[in-house]
Design a protein around this motif. Structure first.
Motif, PDB file in Angstrom:
ATOM      1  N   ALA A 156       2.409 -13.592  -6.683  1.00  0.00           N
ATOM      2  CA  ALA A 156       3.455 -12.735  -7.246  1.00  0.00           C
ATOM      3  C   ALA A 156       3.420 -11.356  -6.611  1.00  0.00           C
ATOM      4  CB  ALA A 156       3.274 -12.628  -8.758  1.00  0.00           C
ATOM      5  N   LEU A 157       2.224 -10.844  -6.340  1.00  0.00           N
ATOM      6  CA  LEU A 157       2.117  -9.542  -5.675  1.00  0.00           C
ATOM      7  C   LEU A 157       2.700  -9.613  -4.258  1.00  0.00           C
ATOM      8  CD1 LEU A 157      -1.485  -8.436  -6.755  1.00  0.00           C
ATOM      9  CD2 LEU A 157       0.715  -7.725  -7.722  1.00  0.00           C
ATOM     10  N   LEU A 212       6.374  -9.581  -4.207  1.00  0.00           N
ATOM     11  CA  LEU A 212       6.911  -8.232  -4.439  1.00  0.00           C
ATOM     12  C   LEU A 212       6.713  -7.327  -3.223  1.00  0.00           C
ATOM     13  CD1 LEU A 212       5.706  -7.806  -8.124  1.00  0.00           C
ATOM     14  CD2 LEU A 212       8.090  -7.954  -7.348  1.00  0.00           C
ATOM     15  N   LYS A 213       6.283  -7.935  -2.125  1.00  0.00           N
ATOM     16  CA  LYS A 213       6.141  -7.246  -0.835  1.00  0.00           C
ATOM     17  C   LYS A 213       4.944  -6.292  -0.788  1.00  0.00           C
ATOM     18  CE  LYS A 213       9.839  -9.443   0.253  1.00  0.00           C
ATOM     19  NZ  LYS A 213       9.685 -10.734   0.963  1.00  0.00           N
ATOM     20  N   TYR A 214       3.947  -6.531  -1.632  1.00  0.00           N
ATOM     21  CA  TYR A 214       2.722  -5.747  -1.517  1.00  0.00           C
ATOM     22  C   TYR A 214       1.844  -6.380  -0.441  1.00  0.00           C
ATOM     23  CZ  TYR A 214       3.678  -2.914  -5.623  1.00  0.00           C
ATOM     24  OH  TYR A 214       4.243  -2.016  -6.492  1.00  0.00           O
ATOM     25  N   PRO A 215       1.339  -5.578   0.515  1.00  0.00           N
ATOM     26  CA  PRO A 215       0.444  -6.123   1.543  1.00  0.00           C
ATOM     27  C   PRO A 215      -0.922  -6.399   0.918  1.00  0.00           C
ATOM     28  CG  PRO A 215       1.447  -4.027   2.215  1.00  0.00           C
ATOM     29  CD  PRO A 215       1.653  -4.157   0.746  1.00  0.00           C
ATOM     30  N   ARG A 266     -11.310 -10.528  -5.562  1.00  0.00           N
ATOM     31  CA  ARG A 266     -11.041  -9.154  -5.158  1.00  0.00           C
ATOM     32  C   ARG A 266      -9.948  -9.139  -4.094  1.00  0.00           C
ATOM     33  NH1 ARG A 266     -15.684  -7.005  -2.465  1.00  0.00           N
ATOM     34  NH2 ARG A 266     -16.038  -9.155  -1.806  1.00  0.00           N
ATOM     35  N   VAL A 267      -8.966  -8.280  -4.290  1.00  0.00           N
ATOM     36  CA  VAL A 267      -7.922  -8.134  -3.288  1.00  0.00           C
ATOM     37  C   VAL A 267      -7.761  -6.661  -2.940  1.00  0.00           C
ATOM     38  CG1 VAL A 267      -6.703 -10.176  -4.139  1.00  0.00           C
ATOM     39  CG2 VAL A 267      -6.018  -7.913  -4.942  1.00  0.00           C
ATOM     40  N   ASP A 268      -7.396  -6.420  -1.701  1.00  0.00           N
ATOM     41  CA  ASP A 268      -7.044  -5.077  -1.237  1.00  0.00           C
ATOM     42  C   ASP A 268      -5.533  -4.996  -1.094  1.00  0.00           C
ATOM     43  OD1 ASP A 268      -9.683  -4.321  -1.067  1.00  0.00           O
ATOM     44  OD2 ASP A 268      -9.869  -4.810   1.062  1.00  0.00           O
ATOM     45  N   VAL A 269      -4.965  -3.948  -1.629  1.00  0.00           N
ATOM     46  CA  VAL A 269      -3.553  -3.645  -1.394  1.00  0.00           C
ATOM     47  C   VAL A 269      -3.514  -2.505  -0.392  1.00  0.00           C
ATOM     48  CG1 VAL A 269      -1.427  -2.756  -2.400  1.00  0.00           C
ATOM     49  CG2 VAL A 269      -2.778  -4.434  -3.654  1.00  0.00           C
ATOM     50  N   VAL A 270      -2.952  -2.776   0.771  1.00  0.00           N
ATOM     51  CA  VAL A 270      -2.964  -1.799   1.865  1.00  0.00           C
ATOM     52  C   VAL A 270      -1.608  -1.088   1.903  1.00  0.00           C
ATOM     53  CG1 VAL A 270      -3.322  -1.461   4.335  1.00  0.00           C
ATOM     54  CG2 VAL A 270      -4.523  -3.311   3.129  1.00  0.00           C
ATOM     55  N   VAL A 271      -1.647   0.231   1.768  1.00  0.00           N
ATOM     56  CA  VAL A 271      -0.407   1.009   1.780  1.00  0.00           C
ATOM     57  C   VAL A 271      -0.423   1.968   2.969  1.00  0.00           C
ATOM     58  CG1 VAL A 271      -0.108   0.836  -0.703  1.00  0.00           C
ATOM     59  CG2 VAL A 271      -1.388   2.759   0.227  1.00  0.00           C
ATOM     60  N   THR A 272       0.730   2.206   3.508  1.00  0.00           N
ATOM     61  CA  THR A 272       0.866   3.165   4.595  1.00  0.00           C
ATOM     62  C   THR A 272       1.513   4.462   4.129  1.00  0.00           C
ATOM     63  OG1 THR A 272       2.966   2.149   5.228  1.00  0.00           O
ATOM     64  CG2 THR A 272       0.987   1.382   6.359  1.00  0.00           C
ATOM     65  N   ASP A 273       2.267   4.383   3.046  1.00  0.00           N
ATOM     66  CA  ASP A 273       2.910   5.578   2.495  1.00  0.00           C
ATOM     67  C   ASP A 273       2.325   5.873   1.117  1.00  0.00           C
ATOM     68  OD1 ASP A 273       4.708   5.885   4.635  1.00  0.00           O
ATOM     69  OD2 ASP A 273       5.994   4.316   3.779  1.00  0.00           O
ATOM     70  N   LEU A 274       2.022   7.146   0.859  1.00  0.00           N
ATOM     71  CA  LEU A 274       1.488   7.541  -0.426  1.00  0.00           C
ATOM     72  C   LEU A 274       2.531   8.332  -1.215  1.00  0.00           C
ATOM     73  CD1 LEU A 274      -2.110   8.652   0.640  1.00  0.00           C
ATOM     74  CD2 LEU A 274      -1.404   6.478  -0.341  1.00  0.00           C
TER      75      LEU A 274
END
Length: 267
Positions: free
Chosen positions: A239-240, A243-246, A259-267
């Motif tokens: 589901a994550l 929703l286009k979460y990396p 355990r999962v990492d959600v990697v973001v480029t924009d804060l």
């Protein structure tokens, strides 16, 4: 699905309704423990704000600064303070990003049903539970109670295990609050924890703190808006991704949460 959130240091200034009534809070099995912690917190705070002391011991026990001495006065009268729903009392970064006030009715009902907020004072509360604004971090030590993390660890296990039911658990608590309940082995495989990483450039990642909270708030909001109702941990991770979460999964350890990492480029 059960979603576990940390509380926020930021809280509303005052409540808006009736006085605190512990018997009205959800998870009634926690009532005796809540009463014990509340009584100890009020006594410590009342002693700390008396004229005979500068409150140094109480401030140290609660991890407060001299500039926060006014929190002792508020804590000392929690049993007669006005209350508000927990979802309104907590006002920090995560809850701003979650934006409960702007959720459509269906998503708001889902939030009220599936979200539990960890607390050094209450153990855990639902968003609809009416509580007064307070200051009681999980790192506090209270007379007669001791370290709150250890105290709640001895109380919460059967209650949160039962609250999880047969569905997945999305555990977004900070490390200090996560220490109050570790999913038992039979539940660990259905539990997903999330770490937020900021990728400044390819191959360069850092763990974020402030924006970690904002990302987790948005993540929960998006799940609620999407009407996600995963029945397994695998479906929750899916589901994550929908929703286009990396999302990057870490190696699975038997008897431990996924355990999962959600990697973001924009804060």
């Amino acid at each position: 699905m059960l979603i576990l959130l940390p509380p926020s240091e930021g809280k509303a200034d005052t409540g808006t309704g009736r006085r605190l009534d512990l018997s009205r809070l959800s998870l009634p099995e926690l009532t005796p423990a809540r009463e014990e912690v509340l009584t100890a917190l009020m006594a410590l705070s009342a002693a700390g704000r008396s004229e005979e002391t500068d409150g140094a011991a109480a401030l140290a026990a609660l991890g407060l600064t001299v500039g926060q001495r006014g929190e002792l006065a508020r804590n000392a009268r929690l049993d007669r303070a006005a209350t508000a729903p927990a979802g309104q009392v907590y006002t920090g970064v995560l809850y701003e990003a979650l934006g409960l006030a702007t959720l459509p009715p269906g998503a708001l009902r889902a939030a009220r049903r599936c979200v539990l907020v960890s607390s050094g004072l209450w153990g855990a509360v639902r968003l609809t539970d009416r509580i007064p604004p307070y200051r009681c971090p999980i790192g506090a030590r209270l007379p007669g109670v001791g370290a709150l993390s250890a105290y709640w660890r001895g109380v919460l296990s059967p209650v949160l295990t039962a609250a999880a039911g047969g569905g997945p658990v999305l555990d977004l608590r900070s490390a200090a609050y996560a220490a109050t309940w570790t999913p038992p082995a039979e539940l660990a495989g259905r539990t997903v924890t999330v770490r937020v990483l900021h990728e400044r450039r390819p191959g360069e990642r850092t763990v974020v703190s402030h924006f970690n909270k904002a990302t987790k708030g948005r993540l929960v909001r998006d799940l609620l808006l999407a009407g996600a109702r995963p029945r397994t941990a695998t479906a929750l991770v899916g589901a994550l991704r929908d929703l286009k979460y990396p999302v990057e999964e870490q190696p699975v350890t038997a008897g431990r949460p996924r355990r999962v990492d959600v990697v973001v480029t924009d804060l």
